[in-house]
Design a protein around this motif. Structure first.
Motif, mmCIF file in Angstrom:
data_model
loop_
_atom_site.group_PDB
_atom_site.id
_atom_site.type_symbol
_atom_site.label_atom_id
_atom_site.label_comp_id
_atom_site.label_asym_id
_atom_site.label_seq_id
_atom_site.Cartn_x
_atom_site.Cartn_y
_atom_site.Cartn_z
ATOM 1 N N LEU A 111 36.184 -14.758 -12.261
ATOM 2 C CA LEU A 111 37.681 -15.057 -12.153
ATOM 3 C C LEU A 111 38.240 -15.456 -13.550
ATOM 4 O O LEU A 111 39.488 -15.051 -13.675
ATOM 5 C CB LEU A 111 38.132 -16.438 -11.176
ATOM 6 N N GLU A 112 37.470 -16.095 -14.540
ATOM 7 C CA GLU A 112 38.041 -16.529 -15.684
ATOM 8 C C GLU A 112 38.304 -15.356 -16.551
ATOM 9 O O GLU A 112 39.120 -15.363 -17.556
ATOM 10 C CB GLU A 112 36.974 -17.679 -16.488
ATOM 11 N N THR A 113 37.398 -14.404 -16.334
ATOM 12 C CA THR A 113 37.197 -13.231 -17.375
ATOM 13 C C THR A 113 38.257 -11.921 -17.010
ATOM 14 O O THR A 113 38.454 -11.010 -17.618
ATOM 15 C CB THR A 113 35.878 -12.503 -17.464
ATOM 16 N N LEU A 114 38.861 -12.042 -15.732
ATOM 17 C CA LEU A 114 39.755 -10.932 -15.248
ATOM 18 C C LEU A 114 40.886 -10.931 -15.952
ATOM 19 O O LEU A 114 41.335 -9.979 -16.329
ATOM 20 C CB LEU A 114 39.976 -11.256 -13.743
ATOM 21 N N PRO A 115 41.556 -12.147 -16.248
ATOM 22 C CA PRO A 115 42.783 -11.845 -16.962
ATOM 23 C C PRO A 115 42.638 -10.780 -18.221
ATOM 24 O O PRO A 115 43.562 -10.116 -18.554
ATOM 25 C CB PRO A 115 43.304 -13.198 -17.283
ATOM 26 N N ALA A 116 41.884 -11.375 -19.007
ATOM 27 C CA ALA A 116 41.535 -10.495 -20.390
ATOM 28 C C ALA A 116 41.194 -9.062 -19.841
ATOM 29 O O ALA A 116 41.744 -8.354 -20.700
ATOM 30 C CB ALA A 116 40.395 -11.136 -20.993
ATOM 31 N N GLU A 117 40.311 -8.928 -19.102
ATOM 32 C CA GLU A 117 40.077 -7.525 -18.597
ATOM 33 C C GLU A 117 41.250 -6.746 -18.125
ATOM 34 O O GLU A 117 41.610 -5.633 -18.529
ATOM 35 C CB GLU A 117 39.068 -7.617 -17.610
ATOM 36 N N ILE A 118 42.089 -7.359 -17.410
ATOM 37 C CA ILE A 118 43.573 -6.673 -16.754
ATOM 38 C C ILE A 118 44.328 -6.556 -17.959
ATOM 39 O O ILE A 118 44.882 -5.605 -18.020
ATOM 40 C CB ILE A 118 44.021 -7.708 -15.679
ATOM 41 N N GLU A 119 44.500 -7.410 -18.966
ATOM 42 C CA GLU A 119 45.175 -7.312 -20.260
ATOM 43 C C GLU A 119 44.933 -6.157 -20.838
ATOM 44 O O GLU A 119 45.698 -5.380 -21.281
ATOM 45 C CB GLU A 119 45.224 -8.784 -20.967
ATOM 46 N N ARG A 120 43.491 -5.957 -21.060
ATOM 47 C CA ARG A 120 43.109 -4.834 -21.972
ATOM 48 C C ARG A 120 43.176 -3.602 -21.521
ATOM 49 O O ARG A 120 43.618 -2.569 -22.126
ATOM 50 C CB ARG A 120 41.355 -5.038 -21.932
ATOM 51 N N LEU A 121 43.090 -3.340 -19.957
ATOM 52 C CA LEU A 121 43.593 -2.313 -19.445
ATOM 53 C C LEU A 121 44.758 -1.876 -19.431
ATOM 54 O O LEU A 121 44.966 -0.796 -19.700
ATOM 55 C CB LEU A 121 42.757 -2.305 -17.945
ATOM 56 N N ALA A 169 41.103 6.714 -14.134
ATOM 57 C CA ALA A 169 40.104 5.700 -14.172
ATOM 58 C C ALA A 169 40.651 4.430 -14.621
ATOM 59 O O ALA A 169 40.208 3.215 -13.972
ATOM 60 C CB ALA A 169 38.952 6.092 -15.245
ATOM 61 N N ILE A 170 41.433 4.299 -15.391
ATOM 62 C CA ILE A 170 42.199 2.910 -15.548
ATOM 63 C C ILE A 170 42.975 2.543 -14.504
ATOM 64 O O ILE A 170 42.850 1.192 -14.116
ATOM 65 C CB ILE A 170 43.212 2.983 -16.827
ATOM 66 N N GLU A 171 43.578 3.425 -13.592
ATOM 67 C CA GLU A 171 44.530 2.805 -12.650
ATOM 68 C C GLU A 171 43.326 2.290 -11.436
ATOM 69 O O GLU A 171 43.611 1.307 -10.804
ATOM 70 C CB GLU A 171 45.074 3.988 -12.105
ATOM 71 N N GLN A 172 42.139 2.851 -11.232
ATOM 72 C CA GLN A 172 41.129 2.507 -10.389
ATOM 73 C C GLN A 172 40.538 1.483 -10.732
ATOM 74 O O GLN A 172 40.548 0.311 -10.032
ATOM 75 C CB GLN A 172 40.018 3.589 -10.335
ATOM 76 N N ALA A 173 40.353 1.000 -12.100
ATOM 77 C CA ALA A 173 39.945 -0.234 -12.603
ATOM 78 C C ALA A 173 40.846 -1.389 -12.520
ATOM 79 O O ALA A 173 40.390 -2.479 -12.189
ATOM 80 C CB ALA A 173 39.530 -0.007 -14.214
ATOM 81 N N LEU A 174 42.027 -1.202 -12.695
ATOM 82 C CA LEU A 174 42.927 -2.206 -12.628
ATOM 83 C C LEU A 174 43.074 -2.494 -10.959
ATOM 84 O O LEU A 174 43.125 -3.772 -10.609
ATOM 85 C CB LEU A 174 44.385 -1.637 -13.016
ATOM 86 N N GLU A 175 43.027 -1.594 -10.135
ATOM 87 C CA GLU A 175 43.169 -1.966 -8.585
ATOM 88 C C GLU A 175 41.941 -2.741 -8.218
ATOM 89 O O GLU A 175 42.026 -3.641 -7.568
ATOM 90 C CB GLU A 175 43.025 -0.569 -7.788
ATOM 91 N N ALA A 176 40.479 -2.374 -8.647
ATOM 92 C CA ALA A 176 39.474 -3.088 -8.546
ATOM 93 C C ALA A 176 39.413 -4.395 -8.873
ATOM 94 O O ALA A 176 39.111 -5.265 -8.466
ATOM 95 C CB ALA A 176 38.343 -2.299 -9.230
ATOM 96 N N CYS A 177 39.919 -4.784 -10.118
ATOM 97 C CA CYS A 177 40.157 -6.127 -10.788
ATOM 98 C C CYS A 177 41.086 -6.923 -10.039
ATOM 99 O O CYS A 177 40.812 -8.126 -9.630
ATOM 100 C CB CYS A 177 40.679 -5.961 -12.531
ATOM 101 N N PHE A 178 42.218 -6.291 -9.703
ATOM 102 C CA PHE A 178 43.241 -7.070 -8.875
ATOM 103 C C PHE A 178 42.734 -7.590 -7.607
ATOM 104 O O PHE A 178 42.728 -8.601 -6.822
ATOM 105 C CB PHE A 178 44.482 -6.417 -8.799
ATOM 106 N N ALA A 179 41.835 -6.646 -6.899
ATOM 107 C CA ALA A 179 41.249 -7.083 -5.694
ATOM 108 C C ALA A 179 40.366 -8.134 -5.591
ATOM 109 O O ALA A 179 40.182 -8.892 -5.120
ATOM 110 C CB ALA A 179 40.717 -5.585 -5.048
ATOM 111 N N ARG A 180 39.408 -7.761 -6.612
ATOM 112 C CA ARG A 180 38.515 -8.851 -7.093
ATOM 113 C C ARG A 180 39.058 -10.199 -7.186
ATOM 114 O O ARG A 180 38.563 -11.274 -6.932
ATOM 115 C CB ARG A 180 37.486 -8.410 -8.259
ATOM 116 N N TRP A 181 40.274 -10.246 -8.063
ATOM 117 C CA TRP A 181 40.815 -11.406 -8.297
ATOM 118 C C TRP A 181 41.592 -12.198 -6.744
ATOM 119 O O TRP A 181 41.037 -13.445 -6.845
ATOM 120 C CB TRP A 181 42.202 -11.120 -9.435
ATOM 121 N N ALA A 182 41.847 -11.253 -6.011
ATOM 122 C CA ALA A 182 42.199 -11.955 -4.858
ATOM 123 C C ALA A 182 41.265 -12.224 -3.839
ATOM 124 O O ALA A 182 41.464 -13.606 -3.467
ATOM 125 C CB ALA A 182 43.086 -10.816 -4.015
#
Length: 68
Positions: free
Chosen positions: A1-11, A44-57
């Motif tokens: 959970l702590e690393t997801l915001p940085a990953e989302i911002e990068r993407l 690929a970026i769109e899919q990665a973002l969707e995965a990040c947001f799903a994981r965050w939830a």
């Protein structure tokens, strides 16, 4: 959970830069292979973002359940 915001911002930063490039008036001059690669990366970026947001939830739900 702590690393997801940085990953989302990068993407999101990469996505914004790529979309700006693709919306440039002379983008078509990059050639078909570059356009195809850019389109593929955008998907690929769109899919990665969707995965990040799903994981965050999912992680937030687990954290709420553990706190209950």
């Amino acid at each position: 959970l702590e690393t997801l915001p940085a990953e989302i911002e990068r993407l999101e930063t990469e996505q914004a830069a790529l979309l700006a490039l693709m919306n440039a008036p002379d983008y078509h001059r990059r050639g078909p292979e570059a356009i195809k690669a850019d389109s593929s990366r955008a998907a690929a970026i769109e899919q990665a973002l969707e995965a990040c947001f799903a994981r965050w939830a999912e992680l937030e739900d687990k954290a709420r359940a553990a706190a209950s």
